[in-house]
Design an enzyme around this catalytic site. Structure first.
Site, PDB file in Angstrom:
ATOM      1  N   ARG A  24     -34.641   4.339  16.237  1.00  0.00           N
ATOM      2  CA  ARG A  24     -35.152   3.053  16.712  1.00  0.00           C
ATOM      3  C   ARG A  24     -34.080   2.285  17.477  1.00  0.00           C
ATOM      4  O   ARG A  24     -34.378   1.397  18.263  1.00  0.00           O
ATOM      5  CB  ARG A  24     -35.635   2.197  15.535  1.00  0.00           C
ATOM      6  CG  ARG A  24     -36.800   2.816  14.802  1.00  0.00           C
ATOM      7  CD  ARG A  24     -37.313   1.907  13.734  1.00  0.00           C
ATOM      8  NE  ARG A  24     -37.523   0.558  14.251  1.00  0.00           N
ATOM      9  CZ  ARG A  24     -37.857  -0.462  13.470  1.00  0.00           C
ATOM     10  NH1 ARG A  24     -37.990  -0.280  12.175  1.00  0.00           N
ATOM     11  NH2 ARG A  24     -38.051  -1.660  13.977  1.00  0.00           N
ATOM     12  N   LYS A  40     -30.976  -3.034  22.752  1.00  0.00           N
ATOM     13  CA  LYS A  40     -32.315  -3.085  22.134  1.00  0.00           C
ATOM     14  C   LYS A  40     -32.711  -4.554  21.907  1.00  0.00           C
ATOM     15  O   LYS A  40     -33.818  -4.956  22.248  1.00  0.00           O
ATOM     16  CB  LYS A  40     -32.294  -2.376  20.797  1.00  0.00           C
ATOM     17  CG  LYS A  40     -33.511  -2.643  19.907  1.00  0.00           C
ATOM     18  CD  LYS A  40     -33.495  -1.850  18.620  1.00  0.00           C
ATOM     19  CE  LYS A  40     -32.728  -2.525  17.528  1.00  0.00           C
ATOM     20  NZ  LYS A  40     -33.461  -3.583  16.788  1.00  0.00           N
ATOM     21  N   ASN A  41     -31.788  -5.346  21.367  1.00  0.00           N
ATOM     22  CA  ASN A  41     -32.151  -6.712  20.966  1.00  0.00           C
ATOM     23  C   ASN A  41     -32.152  -7.695  22.128  1.00  0.00           C
ATOM     24  O   ASN A  41     -32.440  -8.876  21.933  1.00  0.00           O
ATOM     25  CB  ASN A  41     -31.241  -7.196  19.825  1.00  0.00           C
ATOM     26  CG  ASN A  41     -31.498  -6.396  18.545  1.00  0.00           C
ATOM     27  OD1 ASN A  41     -32.481  -5.643  18.485  1.00  0.00           O
ATOM     28  ND2 ASN A  41     -30.632  -6.508  17.578  1.00  0.00           N
ATOM     29  N   CYS A 101     -38.487  -5.931   5.028  1.00  0.00           N
ATOM     30  CA  CYS A 101     -38.047  -4.543   5.266  1.00  0.00           C
ATOM     31  C   CYS A 101     -36.885  -4.264   4.307  1.00  0.00           C
ATOM     32  O   CYS A 101     -36.577  -5.048   3.426  1.00  0.00           O
ATOM     33  CB  CYS A 101     -37.651  -4.351   6.721  1.00  0.00           C
ATOM     34  SG  CYS A 101     -36.239  -5.353   7.174  1.00  0.00           S
ATOM     35  N   ASP A 152     -25.267  -6.710  12.006  1.00  0.00           N
ATOM     36  CA  ASP A 152     -25.743  -5.375  12.410  1.00  0.00           C
ATOM     37  C   ASP A 152     -24.619  -4.347  12.468  1.00  0.00           C
ATOM     38  O   ASP A 152     -24.884  -3.168  12.709  1.00  0.00           O
ATOM     39  CB  ASP A 152     -26.449  -5.448  13.766  1.00  0.00           C
ATOM     40  CG  ASP A 152     -27.753  -6.199  13.673  1.00  0.00           C
ATOM     41  OD1 ASP A 152     -28.305  -6.564  14.724  1.00  0.00           O
ATOM     42  OD2 ASP A 152     -28.204  -6.441  12.534  1.00  0.00           O
ATOM     43  N   ARG A 198     -37.328 -11.238   5.477  1.00  0.00           N
ATOM     44  CA  ARG A 198     -37.560 -11.518   6.903  1.00  0.00           C
ATOM     45  C   ARG A 198     -38.686 -12.542   7.117  1.00  0.00           C
ATOM     46  O   ARG A 198     -39.654 -12.298   7.798  1.00  0.00           O
ATOM     47  CB  ARG A 198     -37.869 -10.237   7.670  1.00  0.00           C
ATOM     48  CG  ARG A 198     -36.956  -9.064   7.410  1.00  0.00           C
ATOM     49  CD  ARG A 198     -35.525  -9.263   7.865  1.00  0.00           C
ATOM     50  NE  ARG A 198     -35.355  -9.356   9.296  1.00  0.00           N
ATOM     51  CZ  ARG A 198     -35.215  -8.303  10.111  1.00  0.00           C
ATOM     52  NH1 ARG A 198     -35.276  -7.094   9.616  1.00  0.00           N
ATOM     53  NH2 ARG A 198     -35.041  -8.473  11.412  1.00  0.00           N
TER      54      ARG A 198
HETATM   55  C1  EPZ Z   1     -32.513 -10.357  14.987  1.00  0.00           C
HETATM   56  O1  EPZ Z   1     -33.423 -10.335  13.891  1.00  0.00           O
HETATM   57  C2  EPZ Z   1     -32.169  -8.902  15.285  1.00  0.00           C
HETATM   58  N1  EPZ Z   1     -33.378  -8.175  15.677  1.00  0.00           N
HETATM   59  C3  EPZ Z   1     -31.563  -8.258  14.028  1.00  0.00           C
HETATM   60  O2  EPZ Z   1     -31.195  -6.923  14.376  1.00  0.00           O
HETATM   61  C4  EPZ Z   1     -30.290  -9.041  13.654  1.00  0.00           C
HETATM   62  O3  EPZ Z   1     -29.759  -8.499  12.465  1.00  0.00           O
HETATM   63  C5  EPZ Z   1     -30.650 -10.508  13.440  1.00  0.00           C
HETATM   64  O4  EPZ Z   1     -31.293 -11.046  14.624  1.00  0.00           O
HETATM   65  C6  EPZ Z   1     -29.416 -11.358  13.153  1.00  0.00           C
HETATM   66  O5  EPZ Z   1     -28.512 -11.251  14.204  1.00  0.00           O
HETATM   67  C7  EPZ Z   1     -33.822  -8.304  16.958  1.00  0.00           C
HETATM   68  O6  EPZ Z   1     -33.249  -9.023  17.769  1.00  0.00           O
HETATM   69  C8  EPZ Z   1     -35.031  -7.512  17.328  1.00  0.00           C
HETATM   70  P1  EPZ Z   1     -32.838 -13.970  12.334  1.00  0.00           P
HETATM   71  P2  EPZ Z   1     -34.176 -11.706  13.441  1.00  0.00           P
HETATM   72  O7  EPZ Z   1     -34.123 -14.668  12.551  1.00  0.00           O
HETATM   73  O8  EPZ Z   1     -34.504 -12.508  14.637  1.00  0.00           O
HETATM   74  C9  EPZ Z   1     -33.726 -15.842   8.046  1.00  0.00           C
HETATM   75  C10 EPZ Z   1     -31.058  -4.595  14.134  1.00  0.00           C
HETATM   76  O9  EPZ Z   1     -30.552  -3.830  13.299  1.00  0.00           O
HETATM   77  N2  EPZ Z   1     -34.937 -16.424   8.642  1.00  0.00           N
HETATM   78  O10 EPZ Z   1     -31.622 -14.429  13.069  1.00  0.00           O
HETATM   79  O11 EPZ Z   1     -35.272 -11.322  12.528  1.00  0.00           O
HETATM   80  C11 EPZ Z   1     -33.812 -14.326   7.927  1.00  0.00           C
HETATM   81  O12 EPZ Z   1     -34.488 -13.949   6.739  1.00  0.00           O
HETATM   82  C12 EPZ Z   1     -31.808  -5.834  13.676  1.00  0.00           C
HETATM   83  O13 EPZ Z   1     -31.005  -4.430  15.387  1.00  0.00           O
HETATM   84  C13 EPZ Z   1     -35.706 -17.293   7.889  1.00  0.00           C
HETATM   85  O14 EPZ Z   1     -35.401 -17.570   6.721  1.00  0.00           O
HETATM   86  O15 EPZ Z   1     -33.012 -12.411  12.605  1.00  0.00           O
HETATM   87  C14 EPZ Z   1     -32.354 -13.938   7.888  1.00  0.00           C
HETATM   88  O16 EPZ Z   1     -31.862 -14.092   6.577  1.00  0.00           O
HETATM   89  C15 EPZ Z   1     -31.772  -5.990  12.159  1.00  0.00           C
HETATM   90  N3  EPZ Z   1     -36.821 -17.839   8.434  1.00  0.00           N
HETATM   91  C16 EPZ Z   1     -31.686 -14.954   8.814  1.00  0.00           C
HETATM   92  O17 EPZ Z   1     -32.606 -16.049   8.933  1.00  0.00           O
HETATM   93  C17 EPZ Z   1     -37.209 -17.561   9.728  1.00  0.00           C
HETATM   94  O18 EPZ Z   1     -38.234 -18.100  10.187  1.00  0.00           O
HETATM   95  C18 EPZ Z   1     -31.375 -14.424  10.203  1.00  0.00           C
HETATM   96  O19 EPZ Z   1     -32.565 -13.952  10.747  1.00  0.00           O
HETATM   97  C19 EPZ Z   1     -36.417 -16.662  10.481  1.00  0.00           C
HETATM   98  C20 EPZ Z   1     -35.278 -16.102   9.927  1.00  0.00           C
END
Ligand code: EPZ
Length: 415
Positions: free
Chosen positions: A389, A11-12, A105, A297, A110
């Site tokens: 999902r 998915k990701n 969420c 995850d 996020r």
């Molecule tokens: C991706 O989300 C994945 N989703 C998530 O999978 C996964 O948990 C996550 O990466 C971490 O591996 C998809 O790929 C569609 P991040 P993403 O930006 O990109 C903070 C699932 O269950 N952050 O790496 O949103 C954020 O709040 C989902 O399949 C900021 O602060 O994750 C978090 O604490 C859940 N500012 C951390 O970084 C920003 O601008 C990691 O988030 C962006 C992120």
């Protein structure tokens, strides 16, 4: 439980690659795509922008030769917060993008500050319009050096996509190293973009004028789906063969399952086998961290597995600030878990008992299925739309390897 499960596409990985098809004036062909609600939502978004999309089983075709809009419909963006990864490609291709702020969420706020700061650094103008809408515009993005405060997956993807049509080279330092980033890089190379470094933490992208390509790309296997089904059999006891898996992508997951007492073997050709007697040992510490660490995850799934074992385990969630909400549901089943901030202390119990529980997020829902399979008696899980999902026909896949599980007819939303 025992049997064989073929791991579907990730998915990701497919979501950012679908976003990248918008950069192409031609038709992109993607194979091994998972059949998931989030993929269907992404296809609806691409169609709303003017793409012609075709889906036949796990094969998807996207013709982005004639985009007619740069506004992502709010109803679709709200349905899938990860639609934010479309920002970079629409901005690069159209020069502007209008999208609703993705909400927080169940697992955290996020924020997208890193995405927006990087795009501004590349010359984009960010206008946080009222009513929750966001307008980002740039006549021509400029390649530059970007240092991410945190190796954000989504921010890395958005910058890679925006950089494809930027003037000159873009360098991303402290970039996310996930396998899904490498898959996106491989797809961008098939579009004719010169990009390198994915997986190393430093990614270089050389901007091009435009892209007219006919790429065919096979999506990598879903490491979290593989880990989830392995954890399910580890918890119930039994033997499982998973095929079409990348061993290295699940190395940290297998390490924990081995330490908990499972026998795991790796064969060439993407086959991994697991045997478990269902009597697992506690893990003194599991800390989630960006790849190649233990994936956030898989955190709910490993907590569910550790709930029924001998001894006390500690799980620390370092990636998201609020990812233990699902443990309230596990406690209804007799789990003994106390959560202090980002740390969960799991005192293993001899048995879990079935109960009516509610899924409120994708991986928390998967954890409830694992607990339900390992519990005595019947568990009814509502909120299965969250689980759909990220997991294709989850009850059918598990039933085929011996699970006593069915989707309750009266509401398709319950297992
Ligand atoms: C991706 O989300 C994945 N989703 C998530 O999978 C996964 O948990 C996550 O990466 C971490 O591996 C998809 O790929 C569609 P991040 P993403 O930006 O990109 C903070 C699932 O269950 N952050 O790496 O949103 C954020 O709040 C989902 O399949 C900021 O602060 O994750 C978090 O604490 C859940 N500012 C951390 O970084 C920003 O601008 C990691 O988030 C962006 C992120």
């Amino acid at each position: 439980m025992s049997g064989i499960i073929e791991v579907p596409g990730a998915k990701n990985a497919v979501l950012p690659v679908l976003a990248a098809t918008l950069l192409n004036n031609g038709t992109s062909i993607l194979e091994n795509c998972p059949e998931l609600d989030d993929v269907f939502t992404m296809l609806e978004i691409l169609s709303a922008l003017g793409c012609k999309t075709k889906k036949k089983g796990s094969r998807i075709e996207v013709d982005a030769s004639n985009l007619t809009s740069s506004c992502i419909p709010e109803i679709l963006a709200k349905r899938m917060r990860s639609s934010i990864i479309i920002l970079g490609s629409v901005l690069a291709r159209c020069g502007e993008v209008l999208i609703s702020y993705p909400g927080g969420c169940e697992i955290g706020m996020r924020p997208i500050d890193m995405h927006l700061r990087a795009l501004e650094q590349m010359g984009a103008e960010v206008d946080g319009l009222k009513h929750g809408m966001l307008k980002v515009s740039a006549s021509k993005l400029q390649g530059c050096e970007i240092l991410l405060d945190y190796p954000s997956v989504g921010a890395t993807e958005n910058i890679m996509l925006a950089a494809c049509f930027a003037e000159g080279e873009t360098l991303i330092r402290n970039a996310a190293k996930e396998p899904e980033i490498e898959d996106l890089q491989e797809f961008l190379k098939k579009l004719g973009v010169s990009v390198s470094g994915a997986g190393s933490g430093v990614i270089r992208i050389q901007g091009v004028k435009e892209i007219n390509a006919e790429p065919v790309h096979k999506i990598i296997p879903d490491r979290i789906v593989a880990g989830t089904y392995l954890a399910a059999v580890a918890a119930t006891g039994g033997s499982l063969v998973v095929t079409n898996v990348e061993y290295d992508h699940i190395g940290s997951i297998l390490y924990c399952l081995r330490r908990a007492g499972c026998k795991i073997k790796n064969y060439t050709g993407g086959v991994v086998t697991l045997e478990s007697d269902g009597k697992l040992k506690a893990l003194d510490l599991v800390r989630t961290s960006p790849y190649p660490g233990f994936p956030t995850d898989m955190q709910p799934q490993i907590v569910a597995l550790l709930s029924k074992c001998s001894g006390t385990s500690v799980v620390v969630e370092t990636v998201f600030e609020n990812r233990f909400r699902y443990t309230e549901q596990l406690q209804k089943m007799g789990a003994d878990i106390s959560v202090q901030g980002r740390t969960a202390i799991i005192r293993g119990v001899d048995k879990l008992t079935g109960a009516s529980v509610e899924a409120r997020d994708l991986r928390g829902g998967a954890a409830l299925i694992i607990a339900g399979l390992a519990a005595e008696g019947e568990t009814r899980i509502s909120g299965v739309n969250y689980i759909d999902r990220g997991y294709e026909r989850v009850e059918q896949v598990l039933a085929k390897v011996g699970a006593n599980i069915r989707r309750v007819e009266e509401s398709r939303n319950m297992i």
